[in-house]
Design an enzyme around this catalytic site. Structure first.
Site, short mmCIF file in Angstrom:
data_model
loop_
_atom_site.label_atom_id
_atom_site.label_comp_id
_atom_site.label_asym_id
_atom_site.label_seq_id
_atom_site.Cartn_x
_atom_site.Cartn_y
_atom_site.Cartn_z
N VAL A 112 -32.76 -10.02 -16.57
CA VAL A 112 -33.89 -10.96 -16.67
C VAL A 112 -35.20 -10.20 -16.68
O VAL A 112 -35.34 -8.87 -16.42
CB VAL A 112 -34.28 -11.88 -15.25
N ILE A 262 -40.74 1.86 0.52
CA ILE A 262 -40.01 0.62 1.05
C ILE A 262 -39.99 0.81 2.37
O ILE A 262 -40.04 -0.38 2.91
CB ILE A 262 -38.96 0.49 0.36
N GLY A 263 -39.54 1.76 2.83
CA GLY A 263 -39.50 1.61 4.50
C GLY A 263 -40.89 1.21 5.27
O GLY A 263 -40.64 0.43 6.09
N GLY A 313 -34.66 5.69 -1.35
CA GLY A 313 -34.91 6.16 -2.71
C GLY A 313 -34.41 5.31 -3.86
O GLY A 313 -33.49 4.47 -3.59
N HIS A 368 -47.22 0.75 -12.65
CA HIS A 368 -48.41 1.14 -13.65
C HIS A 368 -48.31 2.52 -14.31
O HIS A 368 -48.84 2.58 -15.30
CB HIS A 368 -49.67 1.09 -12.63
N HIS A 495 -74.33 -3.17 -1.57
CA HIS A 495 -74.26 -3.07 -0.11
C HIS A 495 -74.41 -4.57 0.38
O HIS A 495 -75.41 -5.18 -0.29
CB HIS A 495 -75.56 -2.19 0.36
C1 LIG Z 1 -39.18 -2.96 -3.29
C2 LIG Z 1 -39.87 -2.45 -4.16
C3 LIG Z 1 -41.34 -2.48 -4.18
C4 LIG Z 1 -42.12 -1.96 -5.19
N1 LIG Z 1 -43.41 -1.93 -5.02
C5 LIG Z 1 -44.08 -1.46 -5.94
C6 LIG Z 1 -45.63 -1.56 -5.87
O1 LIG Z 1 -46.26 -2.18 -5.07
N2 LIG Z 1 -46.31 -0.84 -6.74
C7 LIG Z 1 -45.77 -0.07 -7.95
O2 LIG Z 1 -46.52 0.37 -8.79
N3 LIG Z 1 -44.55 0.06 -7.74
C8 LIG Z 1 -43.61 -0.63 -6.81
N4 LIG Z 1 -42.35 -0.60 -7.07
C9 LIG Z 1 -41.64 0.25 -8.13
C10 LIG Z 1 -41.56 -0.57 -9.37
O3 LIG Z 1 -40.91 -1.57 -9.29
C11 LIG Z 1 -40.96 0.37 -10.37
O4 LIG Z 1 -41.64 1.45 -10.56
C12 LIG Z 1 -41.10 -0.31 -11.72
O5 LIG Z 1 -40.32 -1.49 -11.81
C13 LIG Z 1 -40.23 0.57 -12.94
O6 LIG Z 1 -40.51 -0.16 -14.14
P1 LIG Z 1 -39.50 0.25 -15.46
O7 LIG Z 1 -40.04 -0.69 -16.67
O8 LIG Z 1 -39.49 1.72 -15.44
O9 LIG Z 1 -38.01 -0.40 -14.83
P2 LIG Z 1 -37.34 -1.66 -14.30
O10 LIG Z 1 -38.75 -2.63 -13.69
O11 LIG Z 1 -36.58 -1.17 -13.33
O12 LIG Z 1 -36.87 -2.47 -15.52
C14 LIG Z 1 -35.91 -2.00 -16.27
C15 LIG Z 1 -35.24 -3.13 -17.18
O13 LIG Z 1 -34.28 -2.63 -17.82
C16 LIG Z 1 -33.26 -3.48 -17.81
N5 LIG Z 1 -31.94 -2.87 -18.43
C17 LIG Z 1 -31.42 -1.52 -17.82
N6 LIG Z 1 -30.52 -1.20 -18.55
C18 LIG Z 1 -30.65 -1.87 -19.76
C19 LIG Z 1 -29.76 -1.71 -20.98
N7 LIG Z 1 -29.01 -0.81 -21.19
N8 LIG Z 1 -30.12 -2.79 -21.76
C20 LIG Z 1 -30.85 -3.86 -21.82
N9 LIG Z 1 -31.58 -3.82 -20.57
C21 LIG Z 1 -31.72 -2.93 -19.75
C22 LIG Z 1 -33.15 -3.89 -16.44
O14 LIG Z 1 -32.27 -5.07 -16.50
C23 LIG Z 1 -34.52 -4.03 -16.01
O15 LIG Z 1 -35.01 -5.36 -16.45
C24 LIG Z 1 -41.38 -1.04 -6.19
C25 LIG Z 1 -40.18 -0.93 -6.11
C26 LIG Z 1 -39.30 -1.63 -5.23
C27 LIG Z 1 -37.79 -1.53 -5.17
N1 LIG Z 2 -46.12 0.54 -3.01
C1 LIG Z 2 -45.69 1.04 -3.93
O1 LIG Z 2 -46.11 1.47 -4.90
C2 LIG Z 2 -44.14 1.30 -3.90
C3 LIG Z 2 -43.53 0.20 -2.90
C4 LIG Z 2 -42.19 0.35 -2.91
C5 LIG Z 2 -41.30 1.14 -3.68
N2 LIG Z 2 -42.14 1.97 -4.46
C6 LIG Z 2 -41.40 2.97 -5.55
O2 LIG Z 2 -39.78 2.88 -5.40
C7 LIG Z 2 -39.32 4.20 -5.08
C8 LIG Z 2 -38.28 3.99 -4.05
O3 LIG Z 2 -38.80 3.63 -2.52
P1 LIG Z 2 -38.17 4.22 -1.32
O4 LIG Z 2 -39.24 4.04 -0.21
O5 LIG Z 2 -36.81 3.92 -1.36
O6 LIG Z 2 -37.97 5.75 -1.77
P2 LIG Z 2 -39.01 7.15 -1.23
O7 LIG Z 2 -38.53 8.12 -2.12
O8 LIG Z 2 -40.47 6.72 -1.45
O9 LIG Z 2 -38.71 7.41 0.24
C9 LIG Z 2 -37.27 7.41 0.68
C10 LIG Z 2 -37.25 8.17 1.92
O10 LIG Z 2 -35.84 8.15 2.62
C11 LIG Z 2 -35.54 9.59 3.14
N3 LIG Z 2 -34.15 9.46 2.88
C12 LIG Z 2 -33.02 9.73 1.95
N4 LIG Z 2 -32.07 9.79 2.64
C13 LIG Z 2 -32.05 9.47 3.84
C14 LIG Z 2 -30.99 9.38 4.68
N5 LIG Z 2 -29.86 9.75 4.61
N6 LIG Z 2 -31.50 9.21 6.08
C15 LIG Z 2 -32.65 9.13 6.49
N7 LIG Z 2 -33.67 9.09 5.46
C16 LIG Z 2 -33.44 9.31 4.44
C17 LIG Z 2 -36.47 10.41 2.29
O11 LIG Z 2 -36.22 11.64 2.91
C18 LIG Z 2 -37.67 9.74 1.93
O12 LIG Z 2 -38.61 9.79 3.16
C19 LIG Z 2 -40.55 4.95 -4.55
O13 LIG Z 2 -40.28 6.17 -5.31
C20 LIG Z 2 -41.70 4.46 -5.00
O14 LIG Z 2 -42.13 5.39 -6.37
C21 LIG Z 2 -43.30 1.74 -4.70
#
Ligand SMILES: Cc1cc2nc3c(=O)[nH]c(=O)nc-3n(C[C@H](O)[C@H](O)[C@H](O)COP(=O)(O)OP(=O)(O)OC[C@H]3O[C@@H](n4cnc5c(N)ncnc54)[C@H](O)[C@@H]3O)c2cc1C
Ligand SMILES: NC(=O)c1ccc[n+]([C@@H]2O[C@H](COP(=O)([O-])OP(=O)(O)OC[C@H]3O[C@@H](n4cnc5c(N)ncnc54)[C@H](O)[C@@H]3O)[C@@H](O)[C@H]2O)c1
Length: 525
Positions: A112, A262-263, A313, A368, A495
Site C-alpha cells: 500500500v 519504538i521501545g 530494530g 524525513h 516572548h
Molecule cells: C513504529 C514506528 C514508528 C516510527 N516513527 C517514526 C517517526 O516518528 N519519525 C520518523 O522520522 N521515522 C519514524 N519511523 C521510521 C520510518 O517509518 C522509516 O524511516 C520510513 O518509513 C522509511 O521510509 P522508506 O521510504 O525508506 O521505506 P518504507 O516506508 O518502508 O516504504 C517502502 C515501501 O516499498 C514497498 N516495497 C518494498 N519492496 C518493494 C518491491 N520490490 N516492489 C515494490 N514495492 C516494494 C513497501 O511495500 C513499502 O510501501 C518509525 C518506524 C516505525 C516502525
Molecule cells: N520517533 C522516531 O523517529 C522513530 C520512532 C520509531 C522508530 N523509528 C525508527 O525505526 C527504527 C527501529 O526502531 P527500534 O526501536 O526497533 O530500533 P532501535 O535500533 O532504535 O532500538 C533497538 C534496541 O533494541 C536493543 N536490542 C536488540 N536486540 C535485543 C535483544 N535481543 N534483547 C534486548 N534488547 C535488544 C538494541 O540494543 C537497541 O537498543 C529506528 O532505527 C528508528 O530510526 C523512529
C-alpha cells in the site's frame, strides 16, 4: 505508572515465546490551474494563474497534463526518466520533486502507498502518542491542581483510540496517493524487480509481469521489523510494532524488548493507558522472557508477562529485488551506497543511474531522512550536484516529554576535536528558566549545545522537554545552512515562547572575539 524496557546495551538479550499461540473544476477561472502537493504529511491544495506560475510548478503541471494525455517516453528512448521502486515516504518525496523538475516519473508499490511511516510507523504511532500525552496529563493530579484544574475521572475507549490511529493512517495514505496522482506520477502496482541496467519488471502474483525502462532508478523499498532468532511472533502475545499499532489490546503486564525509539514510544503509550512495569510474576502468565547476559550468555532471570513487544530494530526489505542481475551484494541486507546515494556494486564501483534511499540503505532510518535523500537524488539527476549533510538531519523521540537531537553527541564532538585539533565548548540551559514552559507548568526540561568557540560552528544540540521535537529545527537549519553562533546570537525570538530555550543556548555560547559575524560556509558532513 512505570515502564521498563529491556535493552541489549544494558547487557541483556531476551528470548520470548508466546503461550497463547495463538478535483473539482467547479469555480475555476480561465487560465487558472488547481494543484495539490504534499508537504510534510498534509496535502496542500491551491490554485494559481498560469501566467504567474513559478517555472518548476509549471513544468509539473505540464508533466501531469502530458501523462494524462498518455504521452509516452522520457524523450531519451526510455519509458520514464525516473522509476522509483517503493512508495513509502522516501519514494513519495522523490516522486513529487521529480515531477516538479519535469521528469516523467513512475513509482512501483507492491503493497500500500505510504509504506511503513504512514501505515505502520510514524503516523499511527503519533496518533497513539497524542492520546497517551493527554491521558498522562489528566492523570497527573499534582500538575492539574497546580494549574487550578480539577479532574474528577478519566478513562478511554480502546477501540476509539485504535480507530483514531487507523483513520489517521488512512487519511494520510490517501493524501499521499492523491498528491502523486495530481502531480502526474504514474503509480504502478506490483512487486518491482531490477532485471538489467535501467530495466525494471513488476507485477502482482498471478498476473503477467510488465517490463519498463528508465533513465534512472531509485530503490526505496524500506524495512521490516527485525526479530532476533529464537523469538516466535504470534501477533497476539508476542508481537512487533506492526501489530501493536492496531491496539487490539492493552495488556496488564507487558515487557518491551528493546529500548530504542519504538521501545520508548510504546512504553509511553502503554503506561499511559494502564499497563504496568514489568516485574517477574509467578501466576502462569503466557509469555516467558529469559534475560541472558549479552556478553557471557549467562542466564540471569526469567520473566513471566501477559505480552511482549519485540522492538529490537528494523531489517532492510531488499530480498527479491534482482540485485544479482547488476552485480550488487547487500551488506546485512542493506544496499551499499555512496554519499550521493548511488548504489555501489560488489567491486565497489558506482552502478550508473541506480540509487537507493531510505531505510533500505540503512544510513539513517528516519522518514524525513528517506525523503531528503530522495530529493537529493532528484537534484543530481536534474543536473545539480547535491550531497545531503546527514549531520544536519534532526531526530526526535515523541515520548512525554519529547527528546530531540541533531549533529554530534558530546563524546563524538570531543573525539572529532582531538583528531582534528580544535576546542569544544558546551552550554546548557533548563526549561525552568523559560516563561512559556513555566506557564504550562512544564519546567522539567534541559537543552545542551556543543560548539566550536573558535568558529562559532554548532556541532550538536540535544533537547529534552516540552515540544523538543519542534524546537530542534532552529539548530538543524543552522547546521544545514552553516549559520554561526555569532549570527544566531543576534536573532530575535518572540516572548514568551519555548523557542527562547534555544535563544538562551545561543546567547550563552562564548565565541572567540575577533571571529567575523558573516562566516557562512556550509558545514561539511
Ligand atoms: C513504529 C514506528 C514508528 C516510527 N516513527 C517514526 C517517526 O516518528 N519519525 C520518523 O522520522 N521515522 C519514524 N519511523 C521510521 C520510518 O517509518 C522509516 O524511516 C520510513 O518509513 C522509511 O521510509 P522508506 O521510504 O525508506 O521505506 P518504507 O516506508 O518502508 O516504504 C517502502 C515501501 O516499498 C514497498 N516495497 C518494498 N519492496 C518493494 C518491491 N520490490 N516492489 C515494490 N514495492 C516494494 C513497501 O511495500 C513499502 O510501501 C518509525 C518506524 C516505525 C516502525
Ligand atoms: N520517533 C522516531 O523517529 C522513530 C520512532 C520509531 C522508530 N523509528 C525508527 O525505526 C527504527 C527501529 O526502531 P527500534 O526501536 O526497533 O530500533 P532501535 O535500533 O532504535 O532500538 C533497538 C534496541 O533494541 C536493543 N536490542 C536488540 N536486540 C535485543 C535483544 N535481543 N534483547 C534486548 N534488547 C535488544 C538494541 O540494543 C537497541 O537498543 C529506528 O532505527 C528508528 O530510526 C523512529
Amino acid at each position: 505508572m512505570h515502564s521498563v524496557s529491556i535493552s541489549a546495551s544494558a547487557s541483556a538479550s531476551a528470548i520470548a515465546s508466546g503461550g497463547a499461540r495463538s478535483k473539482a473544476a467547479a469555480g475555476r477561472r480561465p487560465g487558472e490551474i488547481r494543484f495539490c502537493g504534499l508537504r510534510g504529511d498534509a496535502l496542500a491544495c491551491g490554485s494559481l494563474r498560469a501566467s504567474h506560475a513559478a517555472a518548476a510548478t509549471r513544468r509539473a503541471v505540464l508533466r501531469a497534463a502530458a501523462s494524462a494525455n498518455g504521452a509516452a517516453g522520457s524523450g531519451d528512448g526510455f519509458d520514464y526518466d525516473l522509476v522509483i521502486i517503493g512508495a513509502g515516504v522516501g519514494g513519495h518525496g522523490a516522486a513529487l520533486h521529480a515531477v516538479e523538475e519535469g521528469l516523467k516519473t513512475a513509482i512501483i508499490e507492491g503493497d500500500v502507498v505510504g509504506g511503513t511511516c504512514v501505515n505502520r510507523g510514524c503516523v499511527p504511532s503519533k496518533a497513539l502518542l497524542a492520546v497517551s500525552g493527554r491521558m498522562r496529563e489528566l492523570h497527573d493530579e499534582h500538575h492539574m491542581k497546580s494549574l487550578g484544574l480539577q479532574v474528577s475521572s478519566t478513562g478511554y475507549d480502546r477501540q476509539a483510540v485504535a480507530d483514531h490511529a487507523n483513520n489517521l493512517a488512512s487519511k494520510i495514505r490517501s493524501n499521499l496517493t492523491n498528491s502523486m496522482k495530481a502531480m502526474g506520477v504514474d503509480i504502478l502496482t506490483g512487486f518491482g524487480k531490477i532485471v538489467g541496467k535501467q530495466k525494471v519488471r513488476y507485477g502482482k502474483v498471478g498476473f503477467p509481469e510488465k517490463e519498463i525502462t528508465a533513465k534512472n532508478i531509485i530503490i526505496a523499498t524500506g524495512s521490516v521489523p527485525f526479530v532476533p532468532k529464537g523469538i516466535e511472533i504470534d501477533g497476539k502475545t508476542v508481537f512487533t510494532s506492526d501489530h501493536a499499532l492496531k491496539l487490539e489490546s492493552v495488556p496488564d503486564w507487558i515487557a518491551i524488548v528493546g529500548s530504542g525509539y519504538i521501545g520508548l514510544e510504546f512504553s509511553d503509550v502503554y503506561t499511559a493507558l494502564g499497563s504496568e512495569k514489568i516485574t517477574p510474576a509467578k501466576d502462569g502468565k503466557p509469555v516467558l522472557i529469559e534475560l541472558i547476559d549479552a556478553k557471557t550468555k549467562e542466564h540471569k532471570e526469567t520473566l513471566e508477562v501477559d505480552a511482549a513487544l519485540i522492538a529490537t530494530g528494523r531489517a532492510p526489505f531488499t530480498n527479491g529485488l534482482g540485485l544479482e542481475n547488476i552485480n550488487v551484494v547487500t551488506q546485512r541486507g542493506f544496499i551499499p551506497v555512496d554519499e550521493r546515494m548511488q548504489v555501489t556494486d560488489a567491486d565497489g564501483n558506482v552502478v550508473p543511474n541506480l540509487f537507493c534511499i531510505g531505510d533500505a540503505n540503512g544510513k539513517l532510518m528516519l522518514a524525513h531522512a528517506a525523503s531528503a535523500q530522495g530529493i537529493s537524488v532528484v537534484e543530481q539527476i536534474s543536473g545539480r550536484d547535491h550531497i545531503l549533510n546527514h549531520l544536519s538531519i534532526p531526530a526526535a523521540c515523541f515520548t512525554h516529554p519529547e527528546i530531540s537531537m541533531v549533529g554530534l553527541t558530546e563524546p563524538q564532538a570531543r573525539e572529532k576535536a582531538d583528531n582534528e585539533g580544535f576546542e569544544v565548548s558546551v552550554v546548557k540551559t533548563s526549561f525552568k528558566a523559560n516563561t512559556k514552559a513555566l506557564a504550562e507548568n512544564e519546567g522539567d526540561g534541559i537543552a545542551k549545545m556543543i560548539y566550536r568557540p573558535d568558529t562559532g560552528e554548532i556541532l550538536g544540540v540535544h533537547i529534552l522537554g516540552l515540544h523538543a521535537a519542534d524546537l530542534i529545527h532552529e539548530a538543524s537549519n543552522a547546521i544545514a545552512l552553516g549559520t554561526r553562533l555569532q549570527e544566531l546570537k543576534l536573532a530575535v525570538h518572540a516572548h514568551p515562547t519555548l523557542s527562547e530555550v534555544l535563544d538562551e543556548l545561543f546567547k550563552a555560547a562564548k565565541v572567540n572575539s575577533g571571529v567575523s559575524h558573516s562566516v557562512n560556509e556550509p558545514v561539511a558532513a
